[in-house]
Design an enzyme around this catalytic site. Structure first.
Site, PDB file in Angstrom:
ATOM      1  N   HIS A  65      73.469  48.660  74.800  1.00 11.94           N
ATOM      2  CA  HIS A  65      72.509  47.751  74.149  1.00 11.94           C
ATOM      3  C   HIS A  65      71.084  48.299  74.309  1.00 11.94           C
ATOM      4  CE1 HIS A  65      75.684  44.602  75.345  1.00 11.94           C
ATOM      5  NE2 HIS A  65      75.707  44.620  74.031  1.00 11.94           N
TER       6      HIS A  65
ATOM      7  N   GLN B 258      82.060  47.037  61.693  1.00 10.39           N
ATOM      8  CA  GLN B 258      81.022  46.009  61.642  1.00 10.39           C
ATOM      9  C   GLN B 258      79.781  46.516  60.912  1.00 10.39           C
ATOM     10  OE1 GLN B 258      80.019  43.152  64.978  1.00 10.39           O
ATOM     11  NE2 GLN B 258      78.494  44.728  65.381  1.00 10.39           N
TER      12      GLN B 258
HETATM   13  P1  AMP Z   1      77.781  43.203  71.372  1.00  5.15           P
HETATM   14  O1  AMP Z   1      76.924  42.562  72.402  1.00  5.15           O
HETATM   15  O2  AMP Z   1      79.042  43.791  71.918  1.00  5.15           O
HETATM   16  O3  AMP Z   1      77.974  42.345  70.155  1.00  5.15           O
HETATM   17  O4  AMP Z   1      76.968  44.471  70.859  1.00  5.15           O
HETATM   18  C1  AMP Z   1      75.673  44.344  70.337  1.00  5.15           C
HETATM   19  C2  AMP Z   1      75.278  45.635  69.665  1.00  5.15           C
HETATM   20  O5  AMP Z   1      75.333  46.696  70.605  1.00  5.15           O
HETATM   21  C3  AMP Z   1      76.240  46.012  68.533  1.00  5.15           C
HETATM   22  O6  AMP Z   1      75.488  46.539  67.451  1.00  5.15           O
HETATM   23  C4  AMP Z   1      77.099  47.067  69.173  1.00  5.15           C
HETATM   24  O7  AMP Z   1      77.649  47.987  68.245  1.00  5.15           O
HETATM   25  C5  AMP Z   1      76.127  47.740  70.095  1.00  5.15           C
HETATM   26  N1  AMP Z   1      76.843  48.434  71.160  1.00  5.15           N
HETATM   27  C6  AMP Z   1      77.851  47.947  71.917  1.00  5.15           C
HETATM   28  N2  AMP Z   1      78.317  48.881  72.755  1.00  5.15           N
HETATM   29  C7  AMP Z   1      77.597  50.006  72.509  1.00  5.15           C
HETATM   30  C8  AMP Z   1      77.613  51.342  73.036  1.00  5.15           C
HETATM   31  N3  AMP Z   1      78.465  51.699  73.979  1.00  5.15           N
HETATM   32  N4  AMP Z   1      76.720  52.228  72.550  1.00  5.15           N
HETATM   33  C9  AMP Z   1      75.842  51.867  71.570  1.00  5.15           C
HETATM   34  N5  AMP Z   1      75.777  50.637  71.035  1.00  5.15           N
HETATM   35  C10 AMP Z   1      76.643  49.721  71.496  1.00  5.15           C
END
Ligand code: AMP
Length: 286
Positions: A37, A155
């Site tokens: 994040h 997504q």
């Molecule tokens: P989430 O809280 O899982 O909904 O993720 C929020 C955002 O962070 C989304 O756009 C995810 O794709 C991104 N995200 C989650 N994990 C990662 C990661 N390991 N590397 C980069 N972005 C991420």
């Protein structure tokens, strides 16, 4: 970092910044903030004047009520991490703030077959739920740029479509996957892995890398079978492991254009996803 809980108040505040000439970057999350994040926050910092994050565990995108119940909530720690990570504004809405009319007869979007493939096939309704919350957040924040992770590749395709349906002037930037030192893609769900499952979890990326390495020299169906076998023997239940073009159409082997290998697998009850972009046919190997 300024924290807002009400849509009206944050919209008004951001309107003032915009009127003063500031550009706005937005990173929506479901909390349990990790370095993945924060890498999006960093990209937003570089590209825009004001960085807004949101934390909202959106019930309408969870097809599995157990997964929702067990989703990690760590708001106090998240606030510290986002502040140190360079976030200017945090939107922390309540359920009623996002869904004042409840969950009945929510809007749906015509994504066509895209929403039923891969993740959509295993998580019915998931992408309509994602779209419902992202559309509402976009209408509240009106960002110039929305930052999302390649980790959730499908997504990002859905959101690209959504941006055509929702009347906001927002550009999408997709950021690379951040990984633990052993290769496991960072995810809020990783904290739920048992010590044994956590030790095995990097195998997902190892198998993706093998497919990337073998893709131009060996039959794809064979590579995929080997990867599925290896994962299966190590306690994973593979939901899908496929190579597709950039619109998620399955491919049978090397072909021009961007190709991607995507996987979803459960280990000890925890569902993990990952993906890797394959080298272009006839292109450079970077
Ligand atoms: P989430 O809280 O899982 O909904 O993720 C929020 C955002 O962070 C989304 O756009 C995810 O794709 C991104 N995200 C989650 N994990 C990662 C990661 N390991 N590397 C980069 N972005 C991420």
């Amino acid at each position: 970092m300024v924290i807002f809980k009400e849509s009206q108040t944050i919209t008004h505040y951001l309107d003032q910044l915009r009127a003063a000439g500031q550009t706005i970057g937005f990173v929506p999350t479901m909390g349990a903030i990790h370095a993945g994040h924060l890498s999006l926050v960093k990209e937003a910092r570089k590209a825009t004047d004001t960085v807004v994050c949101s934390i909202f565990v959106n019930p309408t995108q969870f097809n599995d009520p157990e997964d929702l119940k067990k989703y990690p909530v760590r708001t106090a720690e998240d606030i510290g991490l986002l502040t140190d990570g360079g976030t200017d504004i945090l939107f922390l809405p309540t359920l009623a703030e996002i869904y004042p009319e409840g969950y009945h007869q929510l809007e749906t979007y015509p994504f066509g077959t895209l929403e039923h493939k891969l993740e959509g096939a295993f998580r019915p309704g998931h992408f309509q739920g994602v779209a419902q919350v992202v559309a509402r957040l976009l209408k509240t924040i009106h960002p110039d740029i929305l930052f999302m992770g390649q980790k959730d590749f499908q997504q990002t395709l859905i959101i690209k479509e959504l941006l055509n349906f929702v009347k906001v002037n927002t550009k999408l930037v997709v950021c690379p996957i951040l990984r633990e030192s052993d290769g496991l893609a960072m995810s809020s769900r990783n904290v739920r892995l048992s010590p044994d499952a956590r030790k095995r979890a990097p195998l997902i990326q190892e198998e993706l890398k093998k497919i990337k390495e073998g893709f131009l020299i060996r039959p794809l169906d064979q590579l995929i079978r080997e990867a599925k076998d290896k994962l299966g023997k190590n306690g994973f239940a593979v939901e899908y492991l496929v190579v597709t073009d950039e619109k998620l159409n399955l491919v049978k082997g090397p072909q021009p254009g961007t190709l991607i290998c995507l996987v979803a697998a459960r280990i000890a009850g925890i569902r993990l996803i990952d993906n890797i972009i394959l080298d272009p046919v006839g292109g450079d190997h970077h």
